[in-house]
Motif scaffolding. Structure first.
Motif, PDB file in Angstrom:
ATOM      1  N   ILE A   1       0.867  -1.171   0.000  1.00 13.74           N
ATOM      2  CA  ILE A   1       0.000   0.000   0.000  1.00 13.74           C
ATOM      3  C   ILE A   1       0.909   1.227   0.000  1.00 13.74           C
ATOM      4  O   ILE A   1       1.712   1.389   0.904  1.00 13.74           O
ATOM      5  CB  ILE A   1      -0.884   0.028   1.264  1.00 13.74           C
ATOM      6  N   GLY A   2       0.789   2.067  -0.986  1.00 13.30           N
ATOM      7  CA  GLY A   2       1.650   3.247  -1.054  1.00 13.30           C
ATOM      8  C   GLY A   2       2.939   2.962  -1.784  1.00 13.30           C
ATOM      9  O   GLY A   2       3.133   1.902  -2.379  1.00 13.30           O
ATOM     10  N   ASN A   3       3.837   3.931  -1.749  1.00 18.84           N
ATOM     11  CA  ASN A   3       5.108   3.822  -2.465  1.00 18.84           C
ATOM     12  C   ASN A   3       5.914   2.628  -1.967  1.00 18.84           C
ATOM     13  O   ASN A   3       6.082   2.442  -0.770  1.00 18.84           O
ATOM     14  CB  ASN A   3       5.936   5.087  -2.275  1.00 18.84           C
ATOM     15  N   ALA A   4       6.420   1.845  -2.920  1.00 18.80           N
ATOM     16  CA  ALA A   4       7.215   0.673  -2.560  1.00 18.80           C
ATOM     17  C   ALA A   4       8.333   0.460  -3.576  1.00 18.80           C
ATOM     18  O   ALA A   4       8.195   0.783  -4.749  1.00 18.80           O
ATOM     19  CB  ALA A   4       6.340  -0.568  -2.492  1.00 18.80           C
ATOM     20  N   GLU A   5       9.420  -0.098  -3.087  1.00 17.13           N
ATOM     21  CA  GLU A   5      10.535  -0.508  -3.931  1.00 17.13           C
ATOM     22  C   GLU A   5      10.881  -1.934  -3.553  1.00 17.13           C
ATOM     23  O   GLU A   5      11.067  -2.247  -2.380  1.00 17.13           O
ATOM     24  CB  GLU A   5      11.748   0.398  -3.716  1.00 17.13           C
TER      25      GLU A   5
ATOM     26  N   PHE B   1       9.449  -0.588  -8.767  1.00 19.21           N
ATOM     27  CA  PHE B   1       8.810   0.486  -8.027  1.00 19.21           C
ATOM     28  C   PHE B   1       7.321   0.432  -8.342  1.00 19.21           C
ATOM     29  O   PHE B   1       6.946   0.244  -9.494  1.00 19.21           O
ATOM     30  CB  PHE B   1       9.378   1.849  -8.447  1.00 19.21           C
ATOM     31  N   CYS B   2       6.477   0.611  -7.325  1.00 19.08           N
ATOM     32  CA  CYS B   2       5.036   0.623  -7.551  1.00 19.08           C
ATOM     33  C   CYS B   2       4.342   1.322  -6.389  1.00 19.08           C
ATOM     34  O   CYS B   2       4.964   1.601  -5.365  1.00 19.08           O
ATOM     35  CB  CYS B   2       4.483  -0.787  -7.732  1.00 19.08           C
ATOM     36  N   ASN B   3       3.062   1.584  -6.555  1.00 16.42           N
ATOM     37  CA  ASN B   3       2.273   2.211  -5.500  1.00 16.42           C
ATOM     38  C   ASN B   3       1.222   1.267  -4.917  1.00 16.42           C
ATOM     39  O   ASN B   3       0.533   1.621  -3.964  1.00 16.42           O
ATOM     40  CB  ASN B   3       1.557   3.456  -6.011  1.00 16.42           C
ATOM     41  N   LYS B   4       1.110   0.080  -5.503  1.00 10.90           N
ATOM     42  CA  LYS B   4       0.134  -0.886  -5.028  1.00 10.90           C
ATOM     43  C   LYS B   4       0.505  -2.250  -5.584  1.00 10.90           C
ATOM     44  O   LYS B   4       1.102  -2.348  -6.646  1.00 10.90           O
ATOM     45  CB  LYS B   4      -1.266  -0.483  -5.495  1.00 10.90           C
ATOM     46  N   GLY B   5       0.125  -3.303  -4.859  1.00 13.06           N
ATOM     47  CA  GLY B   5       0.372  -4.646  -5.354  1.00 13.06           C
ATOM     48  C   GLY B   5       0.375  -5.647  -4.230  1.00 13.06           C
ATOM     49  O   GLY B   5       0.002  -5.344  -3.101  1.00 13.06           O
ATOM     50  N   TRP B   6       0.804  -6.855  -4.541  1.00 10.11           N
ATOM     51  CA  TRP B   6       0.931  -7.892  -3.528  1.00 10.11           C
ATOM     52  C   TRP B   6       2.100  -8.807  -3.866  1.00 10.11           C
ATOM     53  O   TRP B   6       2.554  -8.871  -4.995  1.00 10.11           O
ATOM     54  CB  TRP B   6      -0.359  -8.683  -3.337  1.00 10.11           C
TER      55      TRP B   6
END
Length: 170
Positions: free
Chosen positions: A126-130, A139-144
Motif C-alpha cells: 500500500i503506497g510507495n514501494a521498492e 517500483f510501484c504504488n500498489k500490489g501484492w
C-alpha cells in the motif's frame, strides 16, 4: 479503574495461540488494555514480534506499537521492520506503517505501508514501494507479494528496471 502494575518477567496468555512477554505491564481491567514495556515479545503460531513497548487490547485482540518493531516469520525466517504497526491476532495480519522494510533472502521490500497476512504469507503493498532483487528493482504504488508461492502483482505507477532494460507502466 480495576488496574494493576507488575514488574519483571510478565506474561499474557491468550488461549494457546498467543503469548506476550515483557519486563513490566500496566493493566487496565475496565477497558481490557495492557501496556507492556521493555523487551516485549509477542509470540503467535506463525510470527514473533519484538519491540520495546506495546499496547494490547484484549477485547479487540489487537496489539499496537508506535516506536519500532521487528516481526519474524517463524516458518520462512524473514523479517519485517517498521516504525509503527498493528497486529490483529484474530485476522492474523500485521499492518506495518512508516519505514517498512521486509528482508527476505531473495528480495527486499521498502514501503510506506504493508499488510502482512501471517496465515498465507502474502504481503499487500500500500503506497510507495521498492522491491529489490539481485537482478531487478521494481517500483510501484500498489500490489501484492506471495512469499509462499513466489508470485507477485504490481499495480499503479509500476517501473521495472532489469539489467539495462527499463519498463514503465502508468
Amino acid at each position: 479503574n480495576n488496574s494493576f502494575v507488575a514488574y519483571e518477567n510478565v506474561k499474557i496468555n491468550e488461549n494457546d495461540s498467543l503469548h506476550i512477554y515483557g519486563d513490566s505491564i500496566h493493566y487496565f481491567g475496565n477497558n481490557e488494555k495492557a501496556y507492556i514495556y521493555g523487551n516485549v515479545l509477542v509470540k503467535s503460531n506463525r510470527i514473533n514480534l519484538r519491540t520495546n513497548s506495546l499496547i494490547y487490547d484484549q477485547n479487540l485482540k489487537i496489539a499496537y506499537y508506535n516506536y519500532g518493531a521487528t516481526v519474524e516469520d517463524i516458518e520462512k525466517g524473514y523479517e519485517i521492520k517498521s516504525q509503527k504497526g498493528v497486529f490483529n491476532t484474530q485476522l492474523q495480519n500485521v499492518f506495518f506503517k512508516k519505514n517498512v522494510h521486509l528482508i527476505h533472502e531473495d528480495y527486499d521490500i521498502m514501503s510506506d505501508s504493508l499488510i502482512y497476512h501471517t496465515n498465507t504469507q502474502k504481503s499487500d503493498i500500500i503506497g510507495n514501494a521498492e522491491i529489490q532483487t539481485e537482478k531487478s528493482s521494481i517500483f510501484c504504488n500498489k500490489g501484492w507479494f506471495d512469499s509462499k508461492n513466489n508470485k507477485a502483482s504490481f499495480k499503479k505507477n509500476v517501473i521495472i528496471k532489469k539489467f539495462q532494460t527499463k519498463f514503465v507502466k502508468e
